[in-house]
Write a protein that holds these residues in place. Structure first.
Motif, mmCIF file in Angstrom:
data_model
loop_
_atom_site.group_PDB
_atom_site.id
_atom_site.type_symbol
_atom_site.label_atom_id
_atom_site.label_comp_id
_atom_site.label_asym_id
_atom_site.label_seq_id
_atom_site.Cartn_x
_atom_site.Cartn_y
_atom_site.Cartn_z
ATOM 1 N N ALA A 41 0.599 -0.923 -0.270
ATOM 2 C CA ALA A 41 -0.056 -0.177 0.233
ATOM 3 C C ALA A 41 0.596 1.556 -0.091
ATOM 4 O O ALA A 41 2.224 1.638 0.706
ATOM 5 N N GLY A 42 0.518 2.491 -0.594
ATOM 6 C CA GLY A 42 1.469 3.557 -0.380
ATOM 7 C C GLY A 42 0.185 4.711 -0.878
ATOM 8 O O GLY A 42 -0.792 5.397 -1.505
ATOM 9 N N VAL A 43 0.796 5.887 -0.301
ATOM 10 C CA VAL A 43 0.239 7.199 -1.499
ATOM 11 C C VAL A 43 1.266 8.459 -2.364
ATOM 12 O O VAL A 43 2.775 8.203 -0.913
ATOM 13 N N SER A 44 1.281 8.256 -3.212
ATOM 14 C CA SER A 44 1.978 8.956 -3.594
ATOM 15 C C SER A 44 1.314 10.108 -4.753
ATOM 16 O O SER A 44 1.023 10.658 -4.283
ATOM 17 N N GLY A 45 2.371 10.173 -5.698
ATOM 18 C CA GLY A 45 1.722 11.587 -6.508
ATOM 19 C C GLY A 45 2.838 11.575 -8.087
ATOM 20 O O GLY A 45 3.396 11.327 -7.656
ATOM 21 N N ASP A 46 3.062 12.680 -8.568
ATOM 22 C CA ASP A 46 3.483 12.329 -9.575
ATOM 23 C C ASP A 46 3.205 14.343 -10.326
ATOM 24 O O ASP A 46 2.721 14.374 -9.807
ATOM 25 N N TYR A 47 4.608 14.178 -11.310
ATOM 26 C CA TYR A 47 4.649 15.738 -12.145
ATOM 27 C C TYR A 47 5.026 15.975 -13.467
ATOM 28 O O TYR A 47 6.398 14.472 -14.220
ATOM 29 N N GLU A 48 3.883 15.884 -13.714
ATOM 30 C CA GLU A 48 4.277 15.742 -15.847
ATOM 31 C C GLU A 48 4.760 16.811 -16.861
ATOM 32 O O GLU A 48 3.173 17.439 -17.051
ATOM 33 N N VAL A 49 5.701 17.020 -17.212
ATOM 34 C CA VAL A 49 6.258 18.335 -18.117
ATOM 35 C C VAL A 49 5.228 17.934 -19.803
ATOM 36 O O VAL A 49 5.511 17.057 -19.795
ATOM 37 N N ASN A 50 4.097 18.365 -20.392
ATOM 38 C CA ASN A 50 3.727 18.934 -21.311
ATOM 39 C C ASN A 50 4.223 19.519 -22.390
ATOM 40 O O ASN A 50 3.639 20.726 -22.424
ATOM 41 N N SER A 51 5.743 19.039 -22.703
ATOM 42 C CA SER A 51 6.124 19.116 -23.397
ATOM 43 C C SER A 51 6.463 19.076 -25.293
ATOM 44 O O SER A 51 5.284 17.434 -25.119
ATOM 45 N N LEU A 52 6.413 19.349 -25.937
ATOM 46 C CA LEU A 52 5.948 18.571 -27.023
ATOM 47 C C LEU A 52 6.938 17.018 -27.228
ATOM 48 O O LEU A 52 5.624 17.307 -28.282
ATOM 49 N N ALA A 53 7.433 16.920 -26.992
ATOM 50 C CA ALA A 53 8.203 15.179 -27.353
ATOM 51 C C ALA A 53 6.668 14.838 -26.568
ATOM 52 O O ALA A 53 6.556 13.728 -27.252
ATOM 53 N N ASN A 54 6.378 14.730 -25.458
ATOM 54 C CA ASN A 54 5.694 14.574 -24.740
ATOM 55 C C ASN A 54 4.192 14.195 -25.330
ATOM 56 O O ASN A 54 3.757 12.767 -25.010
ATOM 57 N N LEU A 55 3.672 15.071 -25.629
ATOM 58 C CA LEU A 55 2.387 15.459 -25.889
ATOM 59 C C LEU A 55 2.633 14.683 -27.699
ATOM 60 O O LEU A 55 1.471 13.095 -27.980
ATOM 61 N N THR A 56 3.790 15.069 -28.517
ATOM 62 C CA THR A 56 3.555 14.053 -30.227
ATOM 63 C C THR A 56 4.031 12.677 -29.912
ATOM 64 O O THR A 56 3.686 12.138 -30.696
ATOM 65 N N LYS A 57 4.248 11.772 -28.842
ATOM 66 C CA LYS A 57 4.771 11.083 -28.319
ATOM 67 C C LYS A 57 3.832 10.565 -28.250
ATOM 68 O O LYS A 57 3.166 8.708 -29.137
ATOM 69 N N GLU A 58 2.752 10.592 -27.316
ATOM 70 C CA GLU A 58 1.674 10.256 -26.696
ATOM 71 C C GLU A 58 0.376 10.239 -28.473
ATOM 72 O O GLU A 58 -0.506 8.834 -28.767
ATOM 73 N N ASN A 59 0.466 11.219 -29.392
ATOM 74 C CA ASN A 59 -0.475 11.694 -30.079
ATOM 75 C C ASN A 59 0.165 12.042 -31.062
ATOM 76 O O ASN A 59 0.463 12.825 -31.079
ATOM 77 N N ARG A 60 0.568 11.461 -31.621
ATOM 78 C CA ARG A 60 1.796 12.307 -33.626
ATOM 79 C C ARG A 60 0.361 13.157 -34.030
ATOM 80 O O ARG A 60 1.481 13.944 -34.879
ATOM 81 N N TYR A 61 -0.679 12.499 -33.981
ATOM 82 C CA TYR A 61 -1.493 14.004 -34.884
ATOM 83 C C TYR A 61 -2.062 15.105 -34.040
ATOM 84 O O TYR A 61 -2.668 16.423 -34.213
ATOM 85 N N PHE A 62 -0.663 15.580 -33.144
ATOM 86 C CA PHE A 62 -1.213 16.551 -32.156
ATOM 87 C C PHE A 62 -1.132 18.190 -32.650
ATOM 88 O O PHE A 62 0.397 17.953 -33.704
ATOM 89 N N ASP A 63 -1.606 18.721 -32.572
ATOM 90 C CA ASP A 63 -1.318 19.918 -33.620
ATOM 91 C C ASP A 63 0.019 20.652 -32.879
ATOM 92 O O ASP A 63 0.071 21.788 -31.577
ATOM 93 N N ILE A 64 0.984 20.936 -33.674
ATOM 94 C CA ILE A 64 2.123 21.714 -33.158
ATOM 95 C C ILE A 64 2.396 23.103 -32.713
ATOM 96 O O ILE A 64 2.871 23.122 -32.224
ATOM 97 N N PHE A 65 1.162 23.529 -33.406
ATOM 98 C CA PHE A 65 1.215 24.891 -33.590
ATOM 99 C C PHE A 65 0.006 25.447 -32.864
ATOM 100 O O PHE A 65 -0.128 26.973 -32.425
ATOM 101 N N ALA A 66 -0.631 24.722 -31.810
ATOM 102 C CA ALA A 66 -1.467 25.605 -30.537
ATOM 103 C C ALA A 66 -1.195 25.479 -29.624
ATOM 104 O O ALA A 66 0.371 25.559 -29.542
#
Length: 575
Positions: free
Chosen positions: A332-357
Motif C-alpha cells: 500500500a502507499g500514497v504517492s504523486g507525480d509531475y509531468e511536463v507537457n512538452s512537445l516531445a511528450n505530447l506528440t509521443k502520445e498522439n502524433r497528430y497533436f497540433d504542433i502550432f497549438a
C-alpha cells in the motif's frame, strides 16, 4: 541543413539509465495497440544498464523515473520485440543480430545490433532500426520510423563513465477522416489535403554521465548525468530543446537503512514564439528500510516550475511492502507525480497533436493512494490485484480541433480537422485491476488481465459534463506464449476495450458546435508463430489486428481507423 542532419545522425544522443524497480506489481496496465511500428532502442541482451547492487538478496534500491536521462522505451518493435520473435536466448559467444521482415500491403522491418567491443570493463555498441507501414486503400496510411544509436560504457574501478547518442526520424501522414468527407467535392478535398500535409519528426538525443557500478565500501551509490533532447518538426521549422541535469545518491546505513536523494533540473526552450521557456527543478529525498519481510519508503516529491503551470508542486512518496514467506506480498502507499507537457511528450502520445497549438500547463498529481496484493496460488500460478484513487490537476485529453468554414465556400459543412488540440481538466481517477498468470516449465505462459478506470472531472464553464476523451473505462488483455518441441514457438493475444468518448468540434457560419461521440469498442487479435532452424537462425510470422478483416476497425483517435490487418514474415540471425 543536410549537413546538420548528417551530423546529428552520427553525433547526437541516446542512452538511458534504467532504474531498477522494487515494485512487486506494476499497477498501471499500459497497453499500446493499433499495431503501429515505433522505433525502439536496441539494447544489450546480457547487460543491465541500471544502478545495481550485486550479490545481495534484497531487491535493489527503487529509483524513480526521474533518474532516467530521458525515456527511450517507446513500445515494442513491429510487431513484437526480437527476443519474442526468436525465443532463442543469446549465447555469450554471439555478438549481434540481424532481423529482416516483410509483409503484404508494403510492410517491412529491419534491425541490426552489433557490439564493436565488449569486455568486463566496458562495451561499445551500435544499432539501427527501420520499419514502415504503407497502406494501399484510401485514405492512404503512412508511417515510417528510422533510428540509429550508439552506446559507450567504461568502468574505472567502482566508477563508470557512460555516453550515448541516438537519432530518430518519424515520418507519417494525417490520414484521418469522418463521415463529412463524403459530402465534399474533389476540389474541396484537394484544398483540405493541401492543408494537412505529411509530417516528419526529427529527434536527437545525447547523454553522458558518471555513476557507480557497485556500492562503495562506505555504502554509496550515485549517478550524475547531463542529457540533451531535440524534437524538430519539419513543418514550420519548429524545434523543442530540452536540457536535463541531475545527481542522485543512495547511502546505506547498516544492512537495511538507506537515504535516497535526487536533485535535478530540466530546461525547455523553443524556436516558436508561442512556446515559452519552461524550467522545472525537482528535489526527491526519501528514507528506505529493507528487511526480509518489510520494504518501506518514506519520501516526498517536490517540484519548482517556472514558465508553465503551478510554481510549487509537492506530493508524498510513501510505499510499504509486506512479504509473507515466498507466496504473498501485500503493499500500500500514497504517492504523486509531475509531468511536463512538452512537445516531445505530447506528440509521443498522439502524433497528430497540433504542433502550432498554444502550449498547455504541466500536469500535477498531488496525491495517488493505492494498495494491492500479489499471491502465488500454486506452483506457476500467480494472481495480482490492486485498486487506487488519485487526484490530477491539468490532466491532458486530446480533442478534435475546431475548424473555420469560410462564408464564401458554403458547400463545405462540418469539415473534419485531422489534428488534435488538448483540453485540460482536473478531477479524480479511481482504478482497479487484476491479473492472473500461469507459467508451465517456461514452455507455456497464459495470462489474462482486466483494468477499470473511472474518471470524475469538473464540468465546463457552461455546466456541461466533461469526459476523459479517448480513455476507455474497461480494458481486457489475454493471451499465451508457448514452445512446442525444440524448434517451434507461437503466441496469441486478444485485447478488448470499451467504447471511449471523443469530442468533435466544428465551426460553421460563425456558430461553433460541440458534439460528444462514442468511438467503436476495440477488438484486436494478434497471432504469432516461428521456428528455430538453428541456434543462431530463426524464422517468424506475425499476423496483427486480424479482426479488422471482419470490420472490427477501431479508432485510437477520433477519425483515425487503425492500420488494419497486417502480416509480417521474416528471419533473425545471431552472429
Amino acid at each position: 541543413m543536410k549537413k546538420l542532419n548528417l551530423t546529428l545522425i552520427f553525433c547526437v544522443a541516446f542512452f538511458a539509465v534504467s532504474a531498477q524497480k522494487n515494485d512487486t506489481l506494476v499497477r498501471n496496465i499500459q497497453i499500446e495497440r493499433d499495431y503501429t511500428p515505433e522505433v525502439a532502442p536496441v539494447s544489450r541482451p546480457d547487460i543491465s544498464l541500471g544502478i545495481t547492487e550485486p550479490n545481495i538478496d534484497k531487491p535493489p534500491v527503487s529509483f524513480s523515473k526521474f533518474s532516467a536521462p530521458f525515456d527511450v522505451t517507446k513500445g515494442d518493435f513491429l510487431p513484437i520485440p526480437p527476443e519474442k520473435l526468436t525465443v532463442v536466448e543469446r549465447e555469450k559467444s554471439k555478438s549481434g543480430f540481424l532481423r529482416l521482415g516483410f509483409g503484404p500491403l508494403f510492410t517491412w522491418l529491419a534491425d541490426v545490433w552489433y557490439p564493436v567491443w565488449n569486455t568486463k570493463d566496458g562495451y561499445f555498441d551500435i544499432g539501427f532500426h527501420h520499419d514502415a507501414i504503407l497502406g494501399v486503400v484510401k485514405p492512404t496510411k503512412k508511417l515510417i520510423n528510422t533510428g540509429l544509436a550508439i552506446n559507450f560504457n567504461k568502468n574505472f574501478g567502482s566508477h563508470q563513465f557512460y555516453f550515448g547518442a541516438k537519432y530518430d526520424n518519424e515520418f507519417f501522414n494525417y490520414y484521418g477522416q469522418d463521415s463529412t468527407y463524403s459530402r465534399l467535392s474533389k476540389e474541396e478535398l484537394k484544398v483540405i489535403d493541401s492543408v494537412f500535409r505529411k509530417q516528419a519528426f526529427n529527434k536527437a538525443d545525447f547523454a553522458l554521465g558518471v555513476r557507480s557500478n557497485r556500492r562503495t565500501d562506505s555504502g554509496w551509490l550515485y549517478d550524475a548525468y547531463l542529457n540533451y533532447h531535440l524534437h524538430n518538426v519539419n513543418t514550420g521549422k519548429f524545434s523543442e530543446n530540452n536540457i536535463n541535469a541531475a545527481v542522485r545518491a543512495d547511502i546505506l546505513f547498516g544492512d537495511n537503512h538507506h537515504i535516497d536523494v535526487e536533485v535535478g533540473e530540466q530546461t525547455y526552450f523553443y524556436t516558436s514564439p508561442l512556446w515559452k521557456t519552461n524550467v522545472v527543478i525537482r528535489l526527491l529525498p526519501a528514507y528506505l528500510l529493507d528487511t526480509k519481510k518489510i520494504h518501506l519508503r518514506l519520501g516526498v516529491k517536490t517540484f519548482f516550475n517556472f514558465g508553465r503551470g503551478d510554481v510549487f508542486a509537492i506530493s508524498p512518496d510513501v510505499k510499504l511492502d509486506y512479504f509473507y514467506k515466498d507466496f504473498l506480498n501485500l503493499y500500500a502507499g500514497v504517492s504523486g507525480d509531475y509531468e511536463v507537457n512538452s512537445l516531445a511528450n505530447l506528440t509521443k502520445e498522439n502524433r497528430y497533436f497540433d504542433i502550432f497549438a498554444v502550449p498547455i500547463q504541466n500536469t500535477w498529481t498531488p496525491i495517488d493512494i493505492f494498495g494491492g496484493f500479489k499471491v502465488k496460488i500454486t506452483k506457476g500460478l500467480l494472481l495480482d490485484a490492486f485498486l487506487g484513487y488519485k487526484y490530477v490537476r491539468n490532466e491532458a485529453f486530446f480533442v478534435n480541433e475546431m475548424i473555420v468554414v469560410l462564408q464564401e465556400n458554403p458547400t463545405i459543412h462540418n469539415i473534419f480537422n485531422p489534428r488534435f488540440s488538448v483540453q485540460q481538466n482536473s478531477g479524480g481517477l479511481f482504478n482497479a485491476g487484476i491479473r492472473v498468470n500461469y507459467d508451465y516449465k517456461e514452455r507455456l505462459n497464459i495470462f489474462a488481465e482486466l483494468k477499470y478506470n473511472a474518471w470524475s472531472l469538473k464540468k465546463d464553464t457552461l455546466g456541461n459534463e466533461m469526459f476523459a476523451w479517448h480513455k476507455p473505462a474497461f480494458e481486457v488483455n489475454a493471451g499465451s506464449e508457448f514452445k512446442i518441441g525444440k524448434g517451434f514457438f507461437g503466441s496469441v493475444n486478444l485485447y478488448v476495450a470499451s467504447k471511449p468518448k471523443a469530442l468533435k468540434q466544428t465551426f460553421q457560419n460563425s456558430v461553433s458546435s460541440i458534439e460528444t461521440i462514442s468511438l467503436p469498442a476495440k477488438f484486436d487479435l494478434n497471432l504469432g508463430a516461428g521456428y528455430n532452424f538453428k541456434k543462431n537462425i530463426s524464422f517468424f510470422a506475425q499476423a496483427n489486428n486480424i479482426l479488422a478483416l471482419f470490420g472490427a476497425n477501431y479508432q485510437n483517435w477520433y477519425g483515425y481507423n487503425s492500420f488494419g490487418a497486417h502480416l509480417l514474415v521474416g528471419a533473425t540471425v545471431l552472429f
